[in-house]
Design a protein around this motif. Structure first.
Motif, PDB file in Angstrom:
ATOM      1  N   THR A  27      37.406  37.604  38.209  1.00  0.00           N
ATOM      2  CA  THR A  27      38.672  38.043  37.604  1.00  0.00           C
ATOM      3  C   THR A  27      39.431  38.631  38.809  1.00  0.00           C
ATOM      4  N   SER A  28      39.001  39.722  39.271  1.00  0.00           N
ATOM      5  CA  SER A  28      39.455  40.686  40.242  1.00  0.00           C
ATOM      6  C   SER A  28      39.946  39.672  41.353  1.00  0.00           C
ATOM      7  N   LEU A  29      39.244  39.060  41.781  1.00  0.00           N
ATOM      8  CA  LEU A  29      39.674  38.083  43.136  1.00  0.00           C
ATOM      9  C   LEU A  29      40.699  37.196  42.775  1.00  0.00           C
ATOM     10  N   LEU A  30      40.937  36.728  41.426  1.00  0.00           N
ATOM     11  CA  LEU A  30      42.223  35.728  41.135  1.00  0.00           C
ATOM     12  C   LEU A  30      43.293  36.551  40.604  1.00  0.00           C
ATOM     13  N   MET A  31      43.164  37.787  40.008  1.00  0.00           N
ATOM     14  CA  MET A  31      44.222  38.246  39.297  1.00  0.00           C
ATOM     15  C   MET A  31      44.814  39.635  40.177  1.00  0.00           C
ATOM     16  N   GLN A  32      43.875  39.861  41.201  1.00  0.00           N
ATOM     17  CA  GLN A  32      44.581  40.979  42.091  1.00  0.00           C
ATOM     18  C   GLN A  32      44.272  40.636  43.728  1.00  0.00           C
ATOM     19  N   PRO A  33      44.964  39.622  44.118  1.00  0.00           N
ATOM     20  CA  PRO A  33      44.465  39.014  45.175  1.00  0.00           C
ATOM     21  C   PRO A  33      45.069  39.998  46.496  1.00  0.00           C
ATOM     22  N   GLN A  34      45.904  40.887  46.080  1.00  0.00           N
ATOM     23  CA  GLN A  34      46.300  41.915  47.135  1.00  0.00           C
ATOM     24  C   GLN A  34      45.109  42.997  47.216  1.00  0.00           C
ATOM     25  N   ALA A  35      44.277  43.199  46.411  1.00  0.00           N
ATOM     26  CA  ALA A  35      43.085  44.377  46.508  1.00  0.00           C
ATOM     27  C   ALA A  35      42.171  43.859  47.469  1.00  0.00           C
TER      28      ALA A  35
ATOM     29  N   ALA B  81      35.330  36.574  31.788  1.00  0.00           N
ATOM     30  CA  ALA B  81      36.572  36.370  32.513  1.00  0.00           C
ATOM     31  C   ALA B  81      37.726  36.276  31.837  1.00  0.00           C
ATOM     32  N   ALA B  82      37.573  35.333  30.638  1.00  0.00           N
ATOM     33  CA  ALA B  82      38.654  35.196  29.540  1.00  0.00           C
ATOM     34  C   ALA B  82      38.994  36.430  28.779  1.00  0.00           C
ATOM     35  N   ARG B  83      37.995  37.439  28.290  1.00  0.00           N
ATOM     36  CA  ARG B  83      38.401  38.572  27.736  1.00  0.00           C
ATOM     37  C   ARG B  83      39.065  39.591  28.566  1.00  0.00           C
ATOM     38  N   LEU B  84      39.058  39.488  30.000  1.00  0.00           N
ATOM     39  CA  LEU B  84      39.710  40.364  30.881  1.00  0.00           C
ATOM     40  C   LEU B  84      40.981  39.704  31.067  1.00  0.00           C
TER      41      LEU B  84
END
Length: 305
Positions: free
Chosen positions: A259-267, A42-45
């Motif tokens: 990571t996707s859940l938190l960084m791309q909430p609109q997805a 997650a950190a590296r992403l």
């Protein structure tokens, strides 16, 4: 003065060192542990992430510490202990055969009261799983912490990540954690080991009942994954890549999903699942538990669109 971004994801659990037999008289050491692997991914992403666990004050702990720095983990959550390192002795690799060394080791010396001041203010998801919920006194501490965080409104993530130390008695904790979790990742191998006397489809239905309204990412290796939400199943195929090995693929999919859940909430939920699958596929192209970069995952997603 530059300040460290508040950790949005905090992963609780074990960090350890794999000692892998590579020849009759040769061994390779690799930093690892399911919880630490997920946090590192997650950190590296690019997600502000803390690994809340304890590592030893020796050469093995130093390697974990240095790799935590390299991944960009929030070091305020990482604790050091004078106790011995926690080791996994992997004496066979095809198929994997291993045992653990460290009954009272650094991982179990984690102290929740030493977490950074105000850490709960920014955390949106707290992740639990694997040996962190097995080895005492750590396991009881983390279960109590998960309950407390859930009551405080923090989302809970859970990946059982089956290991040999999980005997039949673990099933009760499995049910409790499913009831707490908002996000669950479960592999087909996990399910077979955790509920060996139950047909797979019946076992998966039981998991869905225990997990209630949680989103479930059910991974099936090369056969892709299923995203299960409110009784509906969406299938995401595995990405076609040149597989070196599958070590750490599950941890990469978990780290990628969060990571996707938190960084791309609109997805969409399926887009989050695709991101998880792509993260796992990138990890499979490297030997050992590899943490993919955001550009690698995005490139693979574009190629498969």
């Amino acid at each position: 003065m530059q300040t460290t971004p508040t950790a949005r994801l905090v992963v609780f659990g074990e960090a350890l060192t794999d000692l892998i037999r590579t020849g009759e008289n040769t061994w390779l050491s690799q930093a690892g542990g399911a919880g630490w692997n997920i946090a590192r991914v997650a950190a590296r992403l690019g997600l502000p992430t803390g690994f809340a666990g304890a590592i030893s004050n020796d050469c093995f702990g130093d390697e974990l510490y240095q790799q935590s720095i390299a991944a960009g983990l929030d070091l305020r959550f990482l604790q050091r202990s004078d106790k011995n390192p926690f080791l996994a002795i992997v004496h066979e690799t095809h198929p994997p055969a291993y045992f653990f060394v460290g009954n009272d080791s650094a991982d179990c010396d984690f102290k929740p009261e030493q977490l950074p001041s105000g850490w709960q203010d920014g955390v949106e998801i707290a992740h639990f799983g694997s040996l962190g919920l097995v080895r005492e006194p750590l396991a009881t501490q983390l279960l109590e912490l998960a309950i407390s965080l859930k009551q405080a409104g923090v989302k809970i993530s859970y990946d059982p990540n089956w290991r040999k130390l999980m005997g039949p008695e673990y099933l009760a904790r499995f049910e409790i954690m499913l009831g707490l979790a908002d996000y669950v990742k479960l592999s087909d191998e996990d399910l077979v080991h955790l509920m060996p006397d139950t047909p797979v489809e019946i076992a998966l239905n039981q998991v869905c009942i225990w997990a209630g309204q949680a989103s479930i990412l059910y991974t099936q290796g090369a056969n892709g994954l299923q995203l299960i939400e409110e009784g509906r199943k969406q299938f995401v195929p595995a990405n076609k890549v040149n597989v070196i090995d599958t070590v750490g693929a599950g941890d990469a999919s978990m780290g990628g999903w969060l990571t996707s859940l938190l960084m791309q909430p609109q997805a969409s939920s399926q887009d989050h699942a695709r991101f998880a699958a792509a993260s796992a596929a990138i990890a499979c192209q490297y030997a050992g538990a590899f943490a993919p970069t955001l550009s690698e995952v995005q490139t693979l997603l574009k190629e498969n669109t």
